[in-house]
Design a protein around this motif. Structure first.
Motif, PDB file in Angstrom:
ATOM      1  N   LEU A  91       0.816  -1.218   0.000  1.00  0.00           N
ATOM      2  CA  LEU A  91       0.000   0.000   0.000  1.00  0.00           C
ATOM      3  C   LEU A  91       0.850   1.270   0.000  1.00  0.00           C
ATOM      4  CD1 LEU A  91      -3.014  -0.865   2.341  1.00  0.00           C
ATOM      5  CD2 LEU A  91      -3.047  -0.542  -0.123  1.00  0.00           C
ATOM      6  N   PRO A  92       1.763   1.471   0.958  1.00  0.00           N
ATOM      7  CA  PRO A  92       2.513   2.731   0.947  1.00  0.00           C
ATOM      8  C   PRO A  92       3.360   2.900  -0.302  1.00  0.00           C
ATOM      9  CG  PRO A  92       3.401   1.216   2.599  1.00  0.00           C
ATOM     10  CD  PRO A  92       2.102   0.643   2.141  1.00  0.00           C
ATOM     11  N   GLN A  93       3.976   1.821  -0.794  1.00  0.00           N
ATOM     12  CA  GLN A  93       4.813   1.962  -1.991  1.00  0.00           C
ATOM     13  C   GLN A  93       3.984   2.319  -3.212  1.00  0.00           C
ATOM     14  OE1 GLN A  93       8.590  -0.044  -2.627  1.00  0.00           O
ATOM     15  NE2 GLN A  93       7.776  -1.748  -1.450  1.00  0.00           N
ATOM     16  N   SER A  94       2.866   1.635  -3.388  1.00  0.00           N
ATOM     17  CA  SER A  94       2.049   1.886  -4.576  1.00  0.00           C
ATOM     18  C   SER A  94       1.385   3.253  -4.513  1.00  0.00           C
ATOM     19  CB  SER A  94       0.988   0.786  -4.720  1.00  0.00           C
ATOM     20  OG  SER A  94       0.279   0.948  -5.918  1.00  0.00           O
ATOM     21  N   LEU A  95       0.920   3.643  -3.339  1.00  0.00           N
ATOM     22  CA  LEU A  95       0.278   4.953  -3.212  1.00  0.00           C
ATOM     23  C   LEU A  95       1.286   6.076  -3.442  1.00  0.00           C
ATOM     24  CD1 LEU A  95      -2.055   4.319  -0.145  1.00  0.00           C
ATOM     25  CD2 LEU A  95      -2.690   4.424  -2.557  1.00  0.00           C
ATOM     26  N   ALA A  96       2.517   5.876  -2.987  1.00  0.00           N
ATOM     27  CA  ALA A  96       3.537   6.915  -3.172  1.00  0.00           C
ATOM     28  C   ALA A  96       4.020   6.969  -4.610  1.00  0.00           C
ATOM     29  CB  ALA A  96       4.704   6.663  -2.226  1.00  0.00           C
ATOM     30  N   PHE A  97       4.410   5.826  -5.160  1.00  0.00           N
ATOM     31  CA  PHE A  97       5.040   5.826  -6.480  1.00  0.00           C
ATOM     32  C   PHE A  97       4.013   5.896  -7.617  1.00  0.00           C
ATOM     33  CE2 PHE A  97       7.090   3.539 -10.087  1.00  0.00           C
ATOM     34  CZ  PHE A  97       8.061   4.494 -10.363  1.00  0.00           C
ATOM     35  N   HIS A  98       3.003   5.030  -7.582  1.00  0.00           N
ATOM     36  CA  HIS A  98       2.012   5.023  -8.659  1.00  0.00           C
ATOM     37  C   HIS A  98       0.884   6.016  -8.419  1.00  0.00           C
ATOM     38  CE1 HIS A  98       3.756   0.852  -9.138  1.00  0.00           C
ATOM     39  NE2 HIS A  98       3.912   1.357 -10.338  1.00  0.00           N
ATOM     40  N   GLY A  99       0.495   6.188  -7.158  1.00  0.00           N
ATOM     41  CA  GLY A  99      -0.599   7.111  -6.868  1.00  0.00           C
ATOM     42  C   GLY A  99      -0.157   8.556  -6.752  1.00  0.00           C
ATOM     43  N   GLY A 100       1.153   8.787  -6.618  1.00  0.00           N
ATOM     44  CA  GLY A 100       1.650  10.157  -6.507  1.00  0.00           C
ATOM     45  C   GLY A 100       1.217  10.850  -5.228  1.00  0.00           C
ATOM     46  N   LEU A 101       1.047  10.085  -4.153  1.00  0.00           N
ATOM     47  CA  LEU A 101       0.587  10.651  -2.879  1.00  0.00           C
ATOM     48  C   LEU A 101       1.787  10.857  -1.973  1.00  0.00           C
ATOM     49  CD1 LEU A 101      -2.654   8.518  -2.403  1.00  0.00           C
ATOM     50  CD2 LEU A 101      -2.390  10.754  -3.495  1.00  0.00           C
ATOM     51  N   ASP A 102       2.222  12.085  -1.872  1.00  0.00           N
ATOM     52  CA  ASP A 102       3.424  12.409  -1.102  1.00  0.00           C
ATOM     53  C   ASP A 102       3.183  12.113   0.373  1.00  0.00           C
ATOM     54  OD1 ASP A 102       5.960  13.290  -0.663  1.00  0.00           O
ATOM     55  OD2 ASP A 102       5.413  15.411  -0.524  1.00  0.00           O
ATOM     56  N   LEU A 130      -6.691   3.168  -8.571  1.00  0.00           N
ATOM     57  CA  LEU A 130      -7.247   2.145  -9.451  1.00  0.00           C
ATOM     58  C   LEU A 130      -6.181   1.788 -10.479  1.00  0.00           C
ATOM     59  CD1 LEU A 130      -9.993   0.686  -9.715  1.00  0.00           C
ATOM     60  CD2 LEU A 130     -10.603   2.351 -11.482  1.00  0.00           C
ATOM     61  N   GLY A 131      -5.876   0.505 -10.604  1.00  0.00           N
ATOM     62  CA  GLY A 131      -4.851   0.064 -11.545  1.00  0.00           C
ATOM     63  C   GLY A 131      -5.214   0.381 -12.982  1.00  0.00           C
ATOM     64  N   LEU A 132      -4.212   0.688 -13.796  1.00  0.00           N
ATOM     65  CA  LEU A 132      -4.459   1.097 -15.172  1.00  0.00           C
ATOM     66  C   LEU A 132      -4.630  -0.081 -16.123  1.00  0.00           C
ATOM     67  CD1 LEU A 132      -1.942   4.074 -15.522  1.00  0.00           C
ATOM     68  CD2 LEU A 132      -4.350   4.102 -14.846  1.00  0.00           C
ATOM     69  N   SER A 133      -4.226  -1.274 -15.737  1.00  0.00           N
ATOM     70  CA  SER A 133      -4.389  -2.437 -16.601  1.00  0.00           C
ATOM     71  C   SER A 133      -5.086  -3.544 -15.826  1.00  0.00           C
ATOM     72  CB  SER A 133      -3.034  -2.930 -17.124  1.00  0.00           C
ATOM     73  OG  SER A 133      -2.168  -3.242 -16.049  1.00  0.00           O
ATOM     74  N   ALA A 172      -7.966  -2.348  -7.215  1.00  0.00           N
ATOM     75  CA  ALA A 172      -8.406  -1.156  -6.486  1.00  0.00           C
ATOM     76  C   ALA A 172      -7.740  -1.142  -5.127  1.00  0.00           C
ATOM     77  CB  ALA A 172      -9.921  -1.149  -6.327  1.00  0.00           C
ATOM     78  N   MET A 173      -7.335   0.044  -4.698  1.00  0.00           N
ATOM     79  CA  MET A 173      -6.823   0.230  -3.346  1.00  0.00           C
ATOM     80  C   MET A 173      -7.772   1.144  -2.602  1.00  0.00           C
ATOM     81  SD  MET A 173      -2.684   0.479  -3.747  1.00  0.00           S
ATOM     82  CE  MET A 173      -1.775  -0.981  -4.271  1.00  0.00           C
ATOM     83  N   MET A 174      -8.207   0.692  -1.423  1.00  0.00           N
ATOM     84  CA  MET A 174      -9.167   1.450  -0.632  1.00  0.00           C
ATOM     85  C   MET A 174      -8.654   1.550   0.799  1.00  0.00           C
ATOM     86  SD  MET A 174     -12.766  -0.047  -2.172  1.00  0.00           S
ATOM     87  CE  MET A 174     -13.732   1.399  -1.753  1.00  0.00           C
ATOM     88  N   PRO A 222      -9.076  13.338   2.629  1.00  0.00           N
ATOM     89  CA  PRO A 222      -9.767  14.118   1.590  1.00  0.00           C
ATOM     90  C   PRO A 222      -8.819  14.639   0.512  1.00  0.00           C
ATOM     91  CG  PRO A 222     -10.502  14.784   3.785  1.00  0.00           C
ATOM     92  CD  PRO A 222      -9.307  13.898   3.980  1.00  0.00           C
ATOM     93  N   VAL A 223      -7.592  14.977   0.904  1.00  0.00           N
ATOM     94  CA  VAL A 223      -6.614  15.452  -0.082  1.00  0.00           C
ATOM     95  C   VAL A 223      -6.279  14.331  -1.056  1.00  0.00           C
ATOM     96  CG1 VAL A 223      -4.293  16.399  -0.388  1.00  0.00           C
ATOM     97  CG2 VAL A 223      -5.677  17.082   1.584  1.00  0.00           C
ATOM     98  N   TRP A 224      -6.024  13.144  -0.527  1.00  0.00           N
ATOM     99  CA  TRP A 224      -5.696  11.996  -1.383  1.00  0.00           C
ATOM    100  C   TRP A 224      -6.868  11.637  -2.296  1.00  0.00           C
ATOM    101  CZ3 TRP A 224      -2.778   7.987   2.198  1.00  0.00           C
ATOM    102  CH2 TRP A 224      -1.561   8.551   2.599  1.00  0.00           C
ATOM    103  N   GLN A 225      -8.092  11.682  -1.761  1.00  0.00           N
ATOM    104  CA  GLN A 225      -9.244  11.345  -2.592  1.00  0.00           C
ATOM    105  C   GLN A 225      -9.460  12.378  -3.698  1.00  0.00           C
ATOM    106  OE1 GLN A 225     -12.114  10.461   0.893  1.00  0.00           O
ATOM    107  NE2 GLN A 225     -12.856   9.243  -0.828  1.00  0.00           N
ATOM    108  N   GLY A 226      -9.237  13.650  -3.385  1.00  0.00           N
ATOM    109  CA  GLY A 226      -9.389  14.683  -4.409  1.00  0.00           C
ATOM    110  C   GLY A 226      -8.387  14.506  -5.538  1.00  0.00           C
ATOM    111  N   GLN A 227      -7.156  14.156  -5.193  1.00  0.00           N
ATOM    112  CA  GLN A 227      -6.127  13.898  -6.209  1.00  0.00           C
ATOM    113  C   GLN A 227      -6.487  12.659  -7.032  1.00  0.00           C
ATOM    114  OE1 GLN A 227      -3.703  16.002  -6.690  1.00  0.00           O
ATOM    115  NE2 GLN A 227      -2.044  14.955  -7.798  1.00  0.00           N
ATOM    116  N   PHE A 228      -6.955  11.597  -6.348  1.00  0.00           N
ATOM    117  CA  PHE A 228      -7.364  10.374  -7.049  1.00  0.00           C
ATOM    118  C   PHE A 228      -8.489  10.670  -8.040  1.00  0.00           C
ATOM    119  CE2 PHE A 228     -10.704   7.030  -6.904  1.00  0.00           C
ATOM    120  CZ  PHE A 228     -10.091   6.084  -7.723  1.00  0.00           C
ATOM    121  N   SER A 229      -9.490  11.448  -7.634  1.00  0.00           N
ATOM    122  CA  SER A 229     -10.604  11.760  -8.527  1.00  0.00           C
ATOM    123  C   SER A 229     -10.133  12.549  -9.742  1.00  0.00           C
ATOM    124  CB  SER A 229     -11.681  12.553  -7.771  1.00  0.00           C
ATOM    125  OG  SER A 229     -12.334  11.741  -6.816  1.00  0.00           O
TER     126      SER A 229
END
Length: 672
Positions: free
Chosen positions: A445-456, A521-524, A534-536, A549-556
């Motif tokens: 979760l932390p690796q994917s959210l940081a690297f692929h999700g762009g969540l600092d 949400l995975g691209l493939s 999906a990561m929730m 809320p910040v992460w969800q706004g960026q995801f949307s």
């Protein structure tokens, strides 16, 4: 060497039996004995003398469907459970498996190289006591048919083979037993009636040989027959029984070329991705032959994901299961031992239909020491995921940071949740992950959210990731799963409860009802299930609630971009089930993503939305040539895939595209 070794081997072959010989001691001692017992055409897995052409255990897929007279498995190189399970099924009657391992008393504390797959840092493998190996040693010592030779001890006496002669003679059709005759008849009927057939069995039942026999019969009758499998190696026996006349064609080539055929024979079908199997079933009348016990890692995917779709694609399809061994006698003791060692075919018992139930934690030690409980729990876990394999058993018993919570009714497990602790990484490691410079094992979760999700900052939070949660079918629709999640929420000390899963509309609604929200949400789509990951998350701490809320706004905001490009074929039911707040991109976060894409190693597909928003919000720097300006403009269009950009700009490939984009975007920033 035993003086009566060869006579003993001949007796084993006469009885159709196989044996396991454990050589427990130093690696050099074990290899020297294995050299003395070596025979022609045997297979050696793990480190060994060059003249025996030793193969890495992880590459076992090339040997599926083949048969060997003997096997050396060097566990000093690592006991890979999937490879061990698969290759023992390739040993023919009369064969002996030589298992080279450390002294049995020391083996659970041995720095097994295979353990590195289950830990975040290599040094953790050197310090880990293996309960998987501890249990395996206990079962080997309890097995009356296993021969154990410990270094420094006297050579043990060879155990007498059984007294049942094994008659292996083919009939005029080429079949070895009545089940094979019935299966052959059903394959021929499938071609005549254009009715798909699923042929399943454990290893050694002759599925592949039957495909070859049937293919040859149909070719003699003037039918057009094709054979496919994950690789030509996997179809080795089918091709051999087909007399060299069967034409093999890879699954992807089949779908591209679409050659005409009256029947398509699909060998080792469980090792082929489910979407490809579905496409084959739509275009051809197929016979699918496969093992369902997970040696390939996707056996349950075939059973739980593909077979229900076959109901829709070809109502009336038939299924037949072979149970009588063809490669060895029904009295062979090696196969039952393998099933015990790897908990293959674990079938969880149904819980009582009513009554009170209790929730409690289970430790890895409890599971390793209680065989009944282990079979019940692991059987439940196999119902929760279509890619369960023997390696999951080792992960369950050996991986650090695991928590297992079970709901029992009348002492029978009716639901289980497997949770792994992730995150709370150092700021330095978290920054290296964000920049694409480090990718340690684990911490999904932390690796994917940081690297692929762009969540600092995602790596500094703590996560309890729910790897699997399952309720026995007899206990469903009683609120057990939601109660289990509530218990985890109440007892967690992490910042977030999290999960990652193949997203269907039904599952997304379940997690949302229980307070989870999507952040990635995975691209493939997954190659086996055809679903996007999906990561929730559900925030538990004040800091997590503030950042959610910040992460969800960026995801949307990112999802709005992807829905016009990479995710434009996302199934509408899934999209409609997904609750998400309005898009609120963070300009400062976008700038940080673009900067580290330009100067570090961030990911182009995942960062496309941030790159496009950043470029659109700024004037292009002076000094860009027309080609760079055109590339920047093309990047703004979500419909332009990387492959399309490569083609449109005449680039050498994806790496060339990334390098040109990095140089372009570096113009927006001073050098670091």
């Amino acid at each position: 060497m035993w003086p009566d070794w060869h006579a003993w081997r001949r007796r084993l072959a006469h009885n159709g039996e196989r044996r396991l010989l454990v050589l427990a001691g130093s690696e050099s001692w074990g290899q020297e004995l294995a050299r003395e017992l070596w025979q022609r055409d045997a297979l050696w897995l793990g480190q060994g003398p060059d003249e025996y052409q030793p193969q890495p255990a992880a590459k076992i897929s090339r040997y599926l469907g083949r048969s060997f007279p003997a096997l050396v498995f060097n566990a000093h190189s690592g006991l890979h459970p999937d490879a061990f399970g698969a290759v023992l099924g390739c040993v023919a009657a009369g064969g002996v498996v030589l298992l080279l391992c450390p002294p049995l008393a020391d083996w659970p504390d041995y720095a097994d190289p295979d353990l590195q797959r289950y830990v975040a840092l290599p040094e953790q493998a050197r310090e880990r006591h293996s309960r998987f190996i501890q249990r395996l040693v206990r079962l080997l010592q309890q097995d009356a048919h296993t021969l154990i030779w410990q270094q420094g001890a006297c050579r043990p006496a060879l155990p007498p083979p059984g007294h049942h002669a094994w008659h292996r003679q083919r009939d005029r059709r080429g079949c070895l037993n009545p089940q094979q005759r019935q299966a052959l008849a059903m394959i021929l009927q499938s071609c005549r009636r254009r009715c798909p057939l699923v042929l399943t069995a454990d290893r050694g039942r002759g599925k592949s040989s039957l495909l070859g026999l049937a293919g040859a019969r149909l070719l003699d009758a003037g039918r057009r027959v094709l054979l496919t499998a994950p690789s030509p190696h996997a179809a080795h026996n089918a091709l051999a029984q087909g007399g060299g006349r069967l034409h093999f064609i890879a699954p992807d080539a089949l779908l591209q070329q679409r050659p005409a055929a009256d029947l398509l024979l699909v060998d080792e079908a469980a090792a082929i991705p489910v979407p490809i199997l579905q496409a084959l079933a739509r275009h051809y009348c197929c016979v699918f032959a496969t093992t369902e016990h997970g040696y390939e890692g996707t056996g349950l995917g075939f059973q739980l994901k593909f077979q229900p779709s076959l109901d829709r694609l070809a109502p009336g399809w038939r299924k037949y299961r072979l149970t009588t061994p063809a490669r060895w006698s029904p009295q062979d003791p090696l196969e039952p031992l393998l099933f015990r060692l790897l908990v293959l075919g674990a079938d969880p018992p149904p819980p009582p239909p009513s009554g009170p139930w209790q929730l409690h934690r289970l430790s890895q030690r409890q599971l390793a020491e209680d065989e009944v409980l282990l079979h019940q729990v692991f059987g439940l876990l196999t119902l929760a995921h279509y890619q369960t394999s023997p390696s999951d058993l080792r992960y369950l018993l050996d991986a650090p940071g695991l928590e297992l919570v079970v709901a029992c009714r009348a002492r029978i497990p009716m639901a289980v949740a497997l949770v792994v602790r992730e995150g709370r990484l150092s700021p330095e490691l978290g920054q290296a992950i964000w920049r694409g410079q480090r990718r340690p094992r684990g911490h999904l979760l932390p690796q994917s959210l940081a690297f692929h999700g762009g969540l600092d900052g995602a790596c500094v939070f703590g996560y309890d990731r729910i790897m699997r949660i399952v309720v026995h079918p007899h206990g469903q629709q009683q609120g057990v799963g939601s109660r289990l999640l509530g218990w985890l929420r109440q007892h967690s000390t992490a910042d977030f409860l999290g999960t990652s899963f193949g997203a269907s509309a039904e599952l997304v609604r379940f997690w949302q009802r229980n307070g989870f929200a999507a952040v990635r949400l995975g691209l493939s789509a997954d190659g086996v299930s055809g679903l996007h990951a999906a990561m929730m998350l559900q925030p538990l701490s004040p800091d997590a609630e503030a950042v959610m809320p910040v992460w969800q706004g960026q995801f949307s905001a990112n999802l709005d971009f992807f829905l016009l490009g990479a995710l434009r074929t996302l199934p509408p039911p899934l999209l409609h089930s997904l609750k998400r707040p309005p898009a609120r991109p963070q300009p400062a976060l976008d700038a940080a993503i673009v900067r580290d894409f330009a100067w570090a190693h961030r990911d182009l597909p995942a960062d496309r939305p941030a790159l496009a928003r950043f470029i659109r919000s700024r004037s292009l720097p002076e000094g860009l040539d027309e080609r760079q300006k055109a590339l920047a403009d093309a990047l703004l269009n979500p419909a332009n895939s990387a492959a399309q950009l490569v083609a449109d700009f005449g680039l050498a490939g994806g790496k060339d595209l990334v390098q040109r984009l990095r140089r372009l975007l570096q113009c927006f920033f001073p050098p670091p």
